[in-house]
Design an enzyme around this catalytic site. Structure first.
Site, mmCIF file in Angstrom:
data_model
loop_
_atom_site.group_PDB
_atom_site.id
_atom_site.type_symbol
_atom_site.label_atom_id
_atom_site.label_comp_id
_atom_site.label_asym_id
_atom_site.label_seq_id
_atom_site.Cartn_x
_atom_site.Cartn_y
_atom_site.Cartn_z
ATOM 1 N N LYS A 1 0.916 -1.226 -0.009
ATOM 2 C CA LYS A 1 0.081 -0.189 0.141
ATOM 3 C C LYS A 1 1.041 1.182 0.025
ATOM 4 C CE LYS A 1 -3.859 2.036 2.725
ATOM 5 N NZ LYS A 1 -4.706 1.873 3.681
ATOM 6 N N SER B 1 -9.232 2.748 2.806
ATOM 7 C CA SER B 1 -8.168 3.091 1.969
ATOM 8 C C SER B 1 -7.255 2.095 1.331
ATOM 9 C CB SER B 1 -7.286 4.131 2.681
ATOM 10 O OG SER B 1 -6.715 3.572 4.050
ATOM 11 N N SER C 1 -10.423 0.925 6.924
ATOM 12 C CA SER C 1 -9.469 0.785 5.429
ATOM 13 C C SER C 1 -9.289 -0.599 5.093
ATOM 14 C CB SER C 1 -8.417 1.531 5.755
ATOM 15 O OG SER C 1 -8.918 3.253 5.720
#
Length: 516
Positions: free
Chosen positions: A121, A196, A220
């Protein structure tokens, strides 16, 4: 259904999608110190992470073949979805895969992720890769060293092939930014993949990665897992070490694993978890126990379903109905499922969450906010957090933290009556990708960019581990998930229930994205 095999076992074990392709893999033979002729790329990318790692270790397939299969698939399927970004040149990655094969041939000690492609990520620094955090402020930044989580995965043998897309600074549960653009949902390209960790979840849904990492403050890891029919695990605070600028005032954000099945989720968590002196409040972890967490017998297990908290939380039509089959699966396995909520006013919890988030999330953005040029590059949600944080005093923070403690105590008492707590992973189905966030949920106006995720934020405030598993699909074919929540530090309990549920729900949830 994937067997929860040890990656050090002698033979690979294949999950349900691999069974149809087993002949292609089984036809690979030993060829001295080298791997056999390449197998079909789709067969490789459909294999579980555990099976791929075992096949590389046993030299029934090479890391070069695996890398080639994944890069080919990414080249074909990633562009319309935009899940993986910041990729090095193919030749560079194939050289790294060849080095992994040479380590196997030499008989080197191999980590549990040896030779597996990994894209972290883009909130995590990976040496040599672009590290933008989705912000134009850092558009051209290249990390010069690994963050702790990247370091652990690299030591375990993973090969970094790029990053997964994320919203700017991870703010919001919808993945879009001005550096890389929007990540779209593989089940409907007009819809959000969530966030996210949206890039990670979308990549897993399309078999672009064997496993993926993510992070979670306000859902997230959980929201994108539910929206992409995969698994995402928010562990207890400290289970995964996370060094930062302030190692003693630990926030509510955590790192965690994502995967296509529970066995692979446990495998990655076993690598991520554990104490590190750079994060002095981090917890010790038994990696073997995590990796080998057994399926849980459900006969007599007490499960609480909170749904919409007795009408206190708004939901769009169909979301709770989509969770119904998952509850039926659990009841069919012998669990007692009943509707219940912790005894505490959730509006007070939500207000405390919002204020604590101002304090914890805004601090890293303050230096950018104070610079007029960089402030102009911040998304409105970041400016909102900073300006609201500036209005807080020390005694305000103490009061809201006290509310958090009272809520977590109410949840602890709740777990004296129940073994597990179940909630949806989101209050809406994936919304149009052009939206910033839904302005209305269930007929109720949303006051902030994250209010539509209140249900998962309540779990964040409890400190409990929460494992998102696929629940089912709505009328339009969009996925939804449920959170399996256990008492603080009981990650293995979450894994055990999820593994049993996965076995029961496998056929019902076997619905691939249209383009996969």
């Amino acid at each position: 259904m994937a067997t929860r095999d040890d990656p050090h076992n002698a033979l690979p074990v294949f999950d349900r999608r691999e069974l149809l392709k087993l002949a292609a893999v089984a036809s690979l033979g030993m060829a001295g110190a080298t791997a056999a002729a390449p197998t079909n790329g789709s067969a490789l990318t459909a294999m579980s992470a555990r099976a791929i790692a075992a096949a590389i270790r046993n030299r029934t397939v090479s890391a070069v073949e695996v890398m080639t299969a994944y890069l080919d698939r990414i080249e074909r399927l990633n562009p319309p979805v935009n899940a993986i970004v910041a990729m090095p040149e193919r030749a560079v990655l194939l050289d790294q895969a060849l080095a992994a094969d040479r380590a196997v041939a030499r008989g080197d000690a191999l980590g549990p992720l040896h030779g597996l492609p990994q894209a972290m990520k883009d909130l995590t620094a990976v040496r040599g890769l672009r590290y933008t955090q989705g912000s134009t402020i850092f558009r051209d930044r290249v990390a010069t060293e690994d963050a702790l989580q990247a370091e652990r995965l690299r030591q375990a043998g993973a090969i970094f092939i790029g990053k997964t897309n994320t919203p700017e600074f991870g703010l919001g549960s919808h993945t879009f930014n001005e550096v890389y653009g929007v990540t779209r949902n593989p089940y409907d390209l007009s819809r959000s993949a969530g966030g996210s960790s949206g890039g990670a979840a979308a990549a897993l849904a399309l078999d672009l990665l064997p496993v993926a990492d993510g992070s979670d403050y306000a859902g997230s890891l959980r929201n994108p897992a539910g929206w992409n029919n995969v698994y995402g695990f928010r562990p207890s605070i400290g289970r995964i070490a996370a060094p930062g600028r302030d190692v003693w005032n630990v926030g509510m954000g955590v790192s965690g694993p994502m995967a296509r099945n529970v066995g692979d989720l446990a495998l990655l968590l076993s690598v991520q978890a554990g104490f590190d002196a750079r994060a002095p409040l981090s917890l010790e972890a038994d990696s073997d126990a995590i990796r080998e967490a057994p399926s849980a017998p459900l006969l007599g297990t007490r499960i609480a379903w909170s749904g919409d908290f007795g009408g206190a939380l708004p939901f769009d039509p169909g979301v709770l109905d989509a969770c119904g089959p998952a509850l039926a699966d659990l009841a069919g396995l012998g669990a007692t499922v009943e509707e219940a909520v912790p005894d505490y006013p959730i509006e007070a919890v939500w207000q405390a969450f919002v204020k604590l988030r101002h304090w914890q999330q805004a601090a890293p953005f303050l230096e950018h906010y104070l610079d007029p040029v960089r402030r102009s590059q911040l998304k409105p949600e970041a400016i909102y957090e900073v300006e609201a944080g500036l209005a807080l005093g020390a005694f305000d923070i103490t009061a809201h933290s006290t509310t958090r403690s009272a809520w977590s105590e109410a949840v602890r008492r709740f777990f004296e009556r129940y073994d597990y707590w179940i909630m949806p992973t989101a209050q809406v189905f994936p919304f149009p990708a052009e939206w910033r966030w839904p302005a209305e949920v269930g007929g109720r106006q949303m006051a902030t960019y994250h209010e539509w995720m209140e249900g998962v934020c309540l779990v964040t405030m409890s400190g409990c581990p929460a494992l998102a598993v696929p629940a089912g699909f709505g009328p339009s074919g969009l996925p939804m998930g449920i959170q399996i929540i256990a008492p603080v530090r009981r990650e293995i309990d979450c894994l055990a229930l999820a593994a049993r549920y996965e076995q029961a729900a496998a056929a019902r949830l076997d619905r691939r994205p249209p383009s996969a």
